[in-house]
Design a protein around this motif. Structure first.
Motif, PDB file in Angstrom:
ATOM      1  N   SER A 251     -50.668  -9.581 -40.317  1.00  0.00           N
ATOM      2  CA  SER A 251     -51.565 -10.224 -39.437  1.00  0.00           C
ATOM      3  C   SER A 251     -51.304  -9.791 -37.969  1.00  0.00           C
ATOM      4  O   SER A 251     -51.836 -10.324 -37.201  1.00  0.00           O
ATOM      5  CB  SER A 251     -51.489 -11.688 -39.757  1.00  0.00           C
ATOM      6  N   ALA A 252     -50.509  -8.827 -38.036  1.00  0.00           N
ATOM      7  CA  ALA A 252     -50.052  -8.500 -36.569  1.00  0.00           C
ATOM      8  C   ALA A 252     -51.432  -8.175 -35.930  1.00  0.00           C
ATOM      9  O   ALA A 252     -51.385  -8.383 -34.576  1.00  0.00           O
ATOM     10  CB  ALA A 252     -48.947  -7.447 -36.259  1.00  0.00           C
ATOM     11  N   ALA A 253     -52.224  -7.485 -36.262  1.00  0.00           N
ATOM     12  CA  ALA A 253     -53.305  -6.819 -35.616  1.00  0.00           C
ATOM     13  C   ALA A 253     -54.192  -8.002 -35.040  1.00  0.00           C
ATOM     14  O   ALA A 253     -54.743  -7.851 -34.078  1.00  0.00           O
ATOM     15  CB  ALA A 253     -54.215  -5.753 -36.517  1.00  0.00           C
ATOM     16  N   SER A 254     -54.213  -9.036 -35.801  1.00  0.00           N
ATOM     17  CA  SER A 254     -55.062 -10.184 -35.657  1.00  0.00           C
ATOM     18  C   SER A 254     -54.559 -11.026 -34.378  1.00  0.00           C
ATOM     19  O   SER A 254     -55.115 -11.676 -33.700  1.00  0.00           O
ATOM     20  CB  SER A 254     -55.171 -11.373 -36.795  1.00  0.00           C
ATOM     21  N   ALA A 255     -53.225 -10.590 -33.977  1.00  0.00           N
ATOM     22  CA  ALA A 255     -52.656 -11.351 -33.013  1.00  0.00           C
ATOM     23  C   ALA A 255     -53.347 -10.914 -31.711  1.00  0.00           C
ATOM     24  O   ALA A 255     -53.291 -11.477 -30.644  1.00  0.00           O
ATOM     25  CB  ALA A 255     -51.175 -11.198 -32.861  1.00  0.00           C
ATOM     26  N   ILE A 256     -53.770  -9.590 -31.596  1.00  0.00           N
ATOM     27  CA  ILE A 256     -54.200  -9.139 -30.493  1.00  0.00           C
ATOM     28  C   ILE A 256     -55.858  -9.787 -29.903  1.00  0.00           C
ATOM     29  O   ILE A 256     -55.907 -10.433 -29.101  1.00  0.00           O
ATOM     30  CB  ILE A 256     -54.653  -7.478 -30.707  1.00  0.00           C
ATOM     31  N   GLU A 257     -56.915  -9.613 -30.873  1.00  0.00           N
ATOM     32  CA  GLU A 257     -58.278  -9.981 -30.539  1.00  0.00           C
ATOM     33  C   GLU A 257     -58.004 -11.966 -30.518  1.00  0.00           C
ATOM     34  O   GLU A 257     -58.504 -12.417 -29.954  1.00  0.00           O
ATOM     35  CB  GLU A 257     -59.190  -9.559 -31.398  1.00  0.00           C
ATOM     36  N   GLY A 258     -57.303 -12.134 -31.822  1.00  0.00           N
ATOM     37  CA  GLY A 258     -57.409 -13.462 -31.937  1.00  0.00           C
ATOM     38  C   GLY A 258     -56.635 -14.471 -30.945  1.00  0.00           C
ATOM     39  O   GLY A 258     -57.507 -15.231 -30.511  1.00  0.00           O
ATOM     40  N   TYR A 259     -55.514 -13.860 -30.501  1.00  0.00           N
ATOM     41  CA  TYR A 259     -54.870 -14.678 -29.363  1.00  0.00           C
ATOM     42  C   TYR A 259     -55.648 -14.709 -27.971  1.00  0.00           C
ATOM     43  O   TYR A 259     -55.662 -15.473 -27.513  1.00  0.00           O
ATOM     44  CB  TYR A 259     -53.449 -14.171 -29.130  1.00  0.00           C
ATOM     45  N   GLU A 260     -56.431 -13.382 -27.797  1.00  0.00           N
ATOM     46  CA  GLU A 260     -57.155 -13.398 -26.652  1.00  0.00           C
ATOM     47  C   GLU A 260     -58.322 -14.304 -26.674  1.00  0.00           C
ATOM     48  O   GLU A 260     -58.589 -15.018 -25.620  1.00  0.00           O
ATOM     49  CB  GLU A 260     -57.762 -12.001 -26.647  1.00  0.00           C
ATOM     50  N   MET A 261     -58.758 -14.701 -27.948  1.00  0.00           N
ATOM     51  CA  MET A 261     -59.696 -15.406 -27.936  1.00  0.00           C
ATOM     52  C   MET A 261     -59.139 -16.850 -27.574  1.00  0.00           C
ATOM     53  O   MET A 261     -59.818 -17.711 -27.228  1.00  0.00           O
ATOM     54  CB  MET A 261     -60.547 -15.476 -29.425  1.00  0.00           C
ATOM     55  N   THR A 262     -57.852 -17.257 -28.265  1.00  0.00           N
ATOM     56  CA  THR A 262     -57.642 -18.588 -28.168  1.00  0.00           C
ATOM     57  C   THR A 262     -57.353 -18.993 -26.771  1.00  0.00           C
ATOM     58  O   THR A 262     -57.471 -19.948 -26.251  1.00  0.00           O
ATOM     59  CB  THR A 262     -56.038 -18.570 -28.880  1.00  0.00           C
ATOM     60  N   LYS A 263     -56.757 -17.777 -26.117  1.00  0.00           N
ATOM     61  CA  LYS A 263     -56.583 -18.036 -24.469  1.00  0.00           C
ATOM     62  C   LYS A 263     -57.906 -18.329 -23.900  1.00  0.00           C
ATOM     63  O   LYS A 263     -57.746 -19.228 -22.877  1.00  0.00           O
ATOM     64  CB  LYS A 263     -56.020 -16.743 -23.908  1.00  0.00           C
ATOM     65  N   ARG A 264     -58.921 -17.738 -24.195  1.00  0.00           N
ATOM     66  CA  ARG A 264     -60.360 -18.262 -23.553  1.00  0.00           C
ATOM     67  C   ARG A 264     -60.912 -19.479 -24.181  1.00  0.00           C
ATOM     68  O   ARG A 264     -61.897 -19.678 -23.992  1.00  0.00           O
ATOM     69  CB  ARG A 264     -61.168 -17.046 -23.883  1.00  0.00           C
ATOM     70  N   GLY A 265     -60.136 -20.467 -24.980  1.00  0.00           N
ATOM     71  CA  GLY A 265     -60.569 -21.662 -25.672  1.00  0.00           C
ATOM     72  C   GLY A 265     -61.498 -21.510 -26.815  1.00  0.00           C
ATOM     73  O   GLY A 265     -62.218 -22.122 -26.888  1.00  0.00           O
ATOM     74  N   ARG A 266     -61.361 -20.344 -27.511  1.00  0.00           N
ATOM     75  CA  ARG A 266     -62.173 -20.068 -28.612  1.00  0.00           C
ATOM     76  C   ARG A 266     -61.298 -20.170 -29.966  1.00  0.00           C
ATOM     77  O   ARG A 266     -61.741 -19.316 -30.574  1.00  0.00           O
ATOM     78  CB  ARG A 266     -63.017 -18.821 -28.474  1.00  0.00           C
ATOM     79  N   ALA A 267     -60.383 -20.980 -29.777  1.00  0.00           N
ATOM     80  CA  ALA A 267     -59.473 -20.835 -30.926  1.00  0.00           C
ATOM     81  C   ALA A 267     -60.005 -21.200 -32.341  1.00  0.00           C
ATOM     82  O   ALA A 267     -59.909 -20.586 -33.130  1.00  0.00           O
ATOM     83  CB  ALA A 267     -58.359 -21.774 -30.723  1.00  0.00           C
ATOM     84  N   ILE A 268     -60.789 -22.123 -32.326  1.00  0.00           N
ATOM     85  CA  ILE A 268     -61.515 -22.592 -33.607  1.00  0.00           C
ATOM     86  C   ILE A 268     -62.420 -21.709 -33.999  1.00  0.00           C
ATOM     87  O   ILE A 268     -62.597 -21.266 -35.181  1.00  0.00           O
ATOM     88  CB  ILE A 268     -62.127 -24.187 -33.487  1.00  0.00           C
ATOM     89  N   GLU A 269     -63.057 -21.051 -33.207  1.00  0.00           N
ATOM     90  CA  GLU A 269     -64.169 -19.960 -33.473  1.00  0.00           C
ATOM     91  C   GLU A 269     -63.346 -18.799 -34.194  1.00  0.00           C
ATOM     92  O   GLU A 269     -63.827 -18.240 -35.124  1.00  0.00           O
ATOM     93  CB  GLU A 269     -64.808 -19.492 -32.159  1.00  0.00           C
ATOM     94  N   ALA A 270     -62.132 -18.472 -33.680  1.00  0.00           N
ATOM     95  CA  ALA A 270     -61.307 -17.422 -33.938  1.00  0.00           C
ATOM     96  C   ALA A 270     -60.957 -17.752 -35.540  1.00  0.00           C
ATOM     97  O   ALA A 270     -61.022 -17.087 -36.560  1.00  0.00           O
ATOM     98  CB  ALA A 270     -60.118 -17.302 -33.429  1.00  0.00           C
ATOM     99  N   ILE A 271     -60.478 -19.096 -35.753  1.00  0.00           N
ATOM    100  CA  ILE A 271     -60.018 -19.472 -37.131  1.00  0.00           C
ATOM    101  C   ILE A 271     -61.065 -19.462 -38.120  1.00  0.00           C
ATOM    102  O   ILE A 271     -60.952 -19.170 -39.195  1.00  0.00           O
ATOM    103  CB  ILE A 271     -59.349 -20.859 -36.931  1.00  0.00           C
ATOM    104  N   ARG A 272     -62.337 -20.055 -37.508  1.00  0.00           N
ATOM    105  CA  ARG A 272     -63.496 -19.801 -38.573  1.00  0.00           C
ATOM    106  C   ARG A 272     -63.774 -18.309 -39.117  1.00  0.00           C
ATOM    107  O   ARG A 272     -63.995 -18.131 -40.160  1.00  0.00           O
ATOM    108  CB  ARG A 272     -64.849 -20.266 -37.585  1.00  0.00           C
ATOM    109  N   ILE A 273     -63.984 -17.433 -37.892  1.00  0.00           N
ATOM    110  CA  ILE A 273     -63.953 -16.039 -38.509  1.00  0.00           C
ATOM    111  C   ILE A 273     -62.912 -15.544 -39.144  1.00  0.00           C
ATOM    112  O   ILE A 273     -63.267 -14.900 -40.506  1.00  0.00           O
ATOM    113  CB  ILE A 273     -63.941 -14.996 -36.991  1.00  0.00           C
ATOM    114  N   SER A 274     -61.653 -15.807 -39.224  1.00  0.00           N
ATOM    115  CA  SER A 274     -60.578 -15.256 -39.754  1.00  0.00           C
ATOM    116  C   SER A 274     -60.876 -15.978 -41.100  1.00  0.00           C
ATOM    117  O   SER A 274     -60.698 -15.476 -42.155  1.00  0.00           O
ATOM    118  CB  SER A 274     -59.245 -16.013 -39.232  1.00  0.00           C
ATOM    119  N   THR A 275     -61.138 -17.277 -41.274  1.00  0.00           N
ATOM    120  CA  THR A 275     -61.367 -18.011 -42.462  1.00  0.00           C
ATOM    121  C   THR A 275     -62.420 -17.241 -43.318  1.00  0.00           C
ATOM    122  O   THR A 275     -62.177 -16.758 -44.535  1.00  0.00           O
ATOM    123  CB  THR A 275     -61.487 -19.387 -42.469  1.00  0.00           C
TER     124      THR A 275
END
Lengths: 511, 357
Positions: free
Chosen positions: A86-110
């Motif tokens: 899951s290391a690669a997901s840390a790049i875009e995923g965390y950037e999304m979280t930083k922008r307040g889009r954590a749940i959207e990122a989790i949705r996509i990931s799920t």
């Protein structure tokens, strides 16, 4: 078809209970940096002894699928990937979280993970024997070219800072040569230190480069704000159709990469995610914001790592060749239950193998349900002040690595990578590039030397005579072409890569 | 009926007393559930009640750590995880498998050599042969030798074998392999595990002591890559252990060429030994053994020894190990020491560190 006569077996309380247990253990252990799916599976083996064979194996494969997915939680929410997959997901995923889009990122990931797992499970069900035969066509020349293709991803994960990315990649390759050499037994670059004698493990490197470095980053900033900068989280864990539609090609690219890389032994999820990510970036359009929280990138990496799970079991079930560490542990469990992996598994014990295949499929769906509950709880972490979450990540990194290997040297190595990762991120030397060098270096080196030996120092004609090698070479050429293409675009539309650069230069992009 | 077959195996593995036989499906489901509850209850009990822990003055009086010097999921790990519950039963305390991986086993072994007989009396170590003799390689610059360890008992032994693809008509046994190699020097490719492994030493021995045995060797990290190479036609002969090869020979994909054992091996009695064919004693195997802290009190040592002996004679444990194609072998004292000594002399004679410079 025989396959369908076993579908009812799966809905026993017992089998569903095993799935639930496997999925929960996998999600939790996967989410903790340092503890990885093979470890979770190994821990469940003694429990599984007591069960009938099919239930035991369902427990383990559920844990495997969920472990790969669980690693993404911490990657996305904290930039502290729980597993190497899951290391690669840390790049875009965390950037999304930083922008307040954590749940959207989790949705996509799920969504990407669940559907990826299901698609992979279907491939396991219907295509296992032919795909297994296909996997045998891969020899040293194919593995070497795949490693090269993987190394080309360094260009993509450098986000425009190509020279620095290459330096980081070379550093990774150099570190990958540490340890006792397979073909001569020579202890290379050990400096008399026992921690280097067996080579540098990927696990402490990932935890250090991402999680520990992230902990350092958080405590070095203003400690009062939160990671996400938002006060509330939405409840919506399942993506909207419009969201999926927008990401459809990214998801497909991720799933396809995962399915194919799963069949190839030794490559697995930790390579697939980077290839999917690189493919995604190279097919990006002007306006895509890779490196700054682009959902497309996340969809591809998340689709690919779970797309691997089902197909990576194929060589193990059909040929008795476990393609990765998780598969090797499940292989051992099969043996414990008196089941010899191989084609005879399908003829002598169809009830076991087909029930397990159904179990794998259903477990992936069950995973979405458990994740819906768990993800929300874990997502609250992003509302905790940095001053608390930062030190927690540091502590978890140390405890996780030590608990995982019981080897204090790995903790020192992890911390070393942590400091390197912190400065690398700060000065734009892609830590991902260094990781790619570390993962692919040993594969490339080992198979290249074998290639030289079997071809009597004359590998070129041999490679040219192998059709799959030629296909991979075509992919490599395509990847090089696409790596240069954005530069041409850049001249006409001076948008995305420049802004990525600027975002990286600013100390905290999205706050 | 096949369903019942698998169920039957589990029942056997569980032991006759734990699960009454039942033919009826409904009853069986019920039984599964009941068994599930039983397992759940038992594991909870192990966690929370002190009933397993004996009085403080007896030994052992707390959980025993069984140290495996490799990652979870490997051959050694699987075997010792199977054994742990049986050992716990004999010792009367929980036995936890602890993996200390790294340095090709040496991170753990270095610690074991320094165990304190008082403080570390609840530690039970495991050691792999011939891997531990990597210290003989001068390049490793290791301080420890085999004398640095308090070896307790031998656990298992899996001889090396060489196999070829079943449809390869160039050679059917060691004699025809050697003839082919002499006629076509450098033509045959062996798949082996890394230099210094039992598999590699078998090949290095043949290269050193058999005239005209000119083969090429490719190396990998483990068995799966080797199988991939031989089935995919990249290599011609695979050097591995009987346990892992049996299924591939049974399924008709591979055939035995020779076994590197001192005498014919009981599980494959038709396969000629290397010595029978060449007259050279090429005996290589993967073996495991237990050890305790140096200077551990004799009575404590005896407790471990007795428990291990009982477990290695327990039919339920033996059945589980056999399912994994693991051949148990209990040896102590002089018998064990002479096997270890023989292994050391073998490694010294092969000098694998000279083989691929």
């Amino acid at each position: 078809m025989e396959l369908f006569s076993y579908v009812t077996e799966i809905f026993s309380v017992f089998n569903l209970g095993a799935m639930l247990l496997g999925v929960t253990v996998g999600l939790v252990i996967g989410a903790i940096p340092g503890l990885n799916p093979p470890m979770a599976i190994a821990l469940l083996i003694p429990v599984s002894f007591q069960f009938p064979a099919e239930t035991a194996i369902i427990l383990l494969v559920s844990c495997y699928a969920a472990g790969i997915y669980g690693g993404s939680f911490s990657a996305i929410l904290l930039r502290a990937p729980g597993t190497s997959a899951s290391a690669a997901s840390a790049i875009e995923g965390y950037e999304m979280t930083k922008r307040g889009r954590a749940i959207e990122a989790i949705r996509i990931s799920t969504f990407a993970s669940v559907v990826g797992g299901v698609v992979s499970g279907l491939a396991l069900m219907f295509l296992a024997p032919p795909l297994a035969r296909f996997s045998l066509l891969f020899g040293p020349s194919e593995f070497f070219l795949i490693a090269l293709l993987g190394l080309l991803s360094i260009a993509a994960v450098s986000f425009g800072a190509l020279f620095r990315g290459l330096l980081a990649g070379f550093a990774g390759l150099l570190l990958a040569t540490f340890g006792t050499d397979l073909a001569s037994g020579f202890p290379r670059y050990t400096f008399g230190y026992i921690g280097f004698q067996g080579g540098i493990d990927i696990l402490p490197a990932i935890v250090g480069l991402f999680a520990f470095a992230q902990g350092l980053e958080l405590i070095s900033q203003n400690t009062e704000g939160t990671i996400s900068g938002v006060k509330k989280l939405s409840w919506n864990i399942w993506p909207r159709p419009s969201e999926i539609w927008r990401l459809r090609w990214s998801l497909v690219r991720g799933w396809v990469t995962g399915l194919v890389m799963g069949i190839i032994p030794a490559a697995g999820a930790s390579v697939a995610q980077w290839m999917a990510y690189a493919w995604e970036i190279s097919s990006g359009k002007p306006g895509d914001q890779f490196g700054r929280g682009e959902p497309k990138g996340l969809a591809a990496t998340e689709g690919s790592n779970n797309g691997v799970t089902g197909t990576s079991l194929i060589p193990m079930f059909v040929l008795g060749i476990p393609g990765g560490i998780s598969a090797a542990v499940i292989f051992g469990a099969l043996m414990v239950h008196g089941l010899q992996p191989g084609m005879q598994l399908f003829t002598a014990h169809p009830q076991v193998i087909y029930t397990v295949m159904w179990g794998f499929l259903i477990a992936n769906i069950l995973m979405a349900v458990v994740a819906a509950v768990l993800a929300r709880m874990i997502a609250y972490l992003t509302l905790v002040p940095r001053g608390i979450i930062g030190p927690l990540i540091l502590v978890f990194s140390v405890v996780g690595v030590y608990a995982g290997t019981n080897n204090i040297h790995n903790v020192w190595i992890m911390m070393g990578f942590g400091v390197v990762g912190y400065y690398a991120q700060r000065y734009n030397f892609s830590p991902a590039a260094m990781l790619l060098g570390l993962i692919l270096g040993p594969i490339a080196e080992n198979v290249f030397r074998n290639l030289i030996i079997i071809t009597d120092n004359n590998p070129i004609p041999y490679i040219m005579g192998r059709p799959i090698s030629l296909v991979i070479i075509a992919f490599i050429l395509a990847a090089i072409y696409f790596a240069f293409r954005p530069k041409l675009l850049q001249k006409r539309v001076p948008t995305d890569l420049d802004s990525v650069e600027q975002a990286k230069d600013a100390p905290e992009g999205g706050r | 009926m096949e369903k019942l077959g698998a169920w039957e195996e589990i029942r056997h593995a569980l032991g006759p007393h734990q699960l009454p036989r039942s033919e009826n499906t409904e009853e069986r489901t019920l039984m599964k559930r009941r068994n599930f509850l039983k397992v759940a209850a038992a594991s909870t009990a192990t966690l929370f009640t002190p009933s397993l822990v004996r009085a403080q003055n007896s030994f052992p009086n707390g959980p025993v750590q069984l140290i495996v010097p490799f990652d979870p999921g490997g051959g050694a790990d699987r075997s010792f995880r199977l054994m742990a519950p049986f050992l716990a039963q004999e010792l009367g305390v929980p036995v936890n498998v602890v993996n200390i991986a790294g340095g090709g086993g040496w991170v753990a072994w270095q610690q074991m050599a320094q165990w304190d007989p008082e403080r570390d009396d609840h530690m039970l170590g495991t050691m792999n042969f011939p891997h531990v003799f990597s210290y003989l390689d001068p390049r490793m610059q290791r301080q420890e030798t085999i004398e640095s360890f308090n070896l307790l008992a031998w656990h298992s032994l899996d001889p090396c074998v060489w196999c070829a693809r079943a449809d390869d008509d160039r050679f059917n046994d060691l004699t025809s392999l050697i003839e082919y190699v002499r006629a076509n020097p450098g033509d045959v490719v062996f798949s082996s595990t890394a230099v210094g492994s039992d598999d590699h030493m078998g090949i290095a021995f043949a290269q050193k002591f058999v005239d005209g045995f000119d083969v090429r060797t490719i190396f990998s990290n483990g068995d799966s890559q080797k199988i991939q190479e031989i089935l995919g036609g990249v290599s011609d002969v695979i050097a591995a252990n009987v346990g892992y090869m049996t299924s591939f020979v049974d399924s008709g994909e591979l055939k035995w060429l020779t076994v590197l054992n001192s005498e014919r091996y009981e599980l494959i009695p038709d396969v000629e030994t290397f010595e029978e064919v060449t007259g050279e004693e090429n005996v290589s195997f993967a073996g495991r053994c237990f050890l305790v802290a140096n200077g551990l009190a004799e009575e404590k040592r005896a407790v471990y020894l007795q428990a291990i002996e009982k477990v290695l004679q327990n039919p339920d444990y033996i059945a589980q190990e056999q399912a994994m194609q693991n051949n148990l072998m209990f040896l102590v004292g002089d018998e064990m020491n002479s096997l270890i000594d023989q292994t050391r002399r073998y490694v010294e004679s092969v000098e694998f560190w000279e083989a691929n410079g």
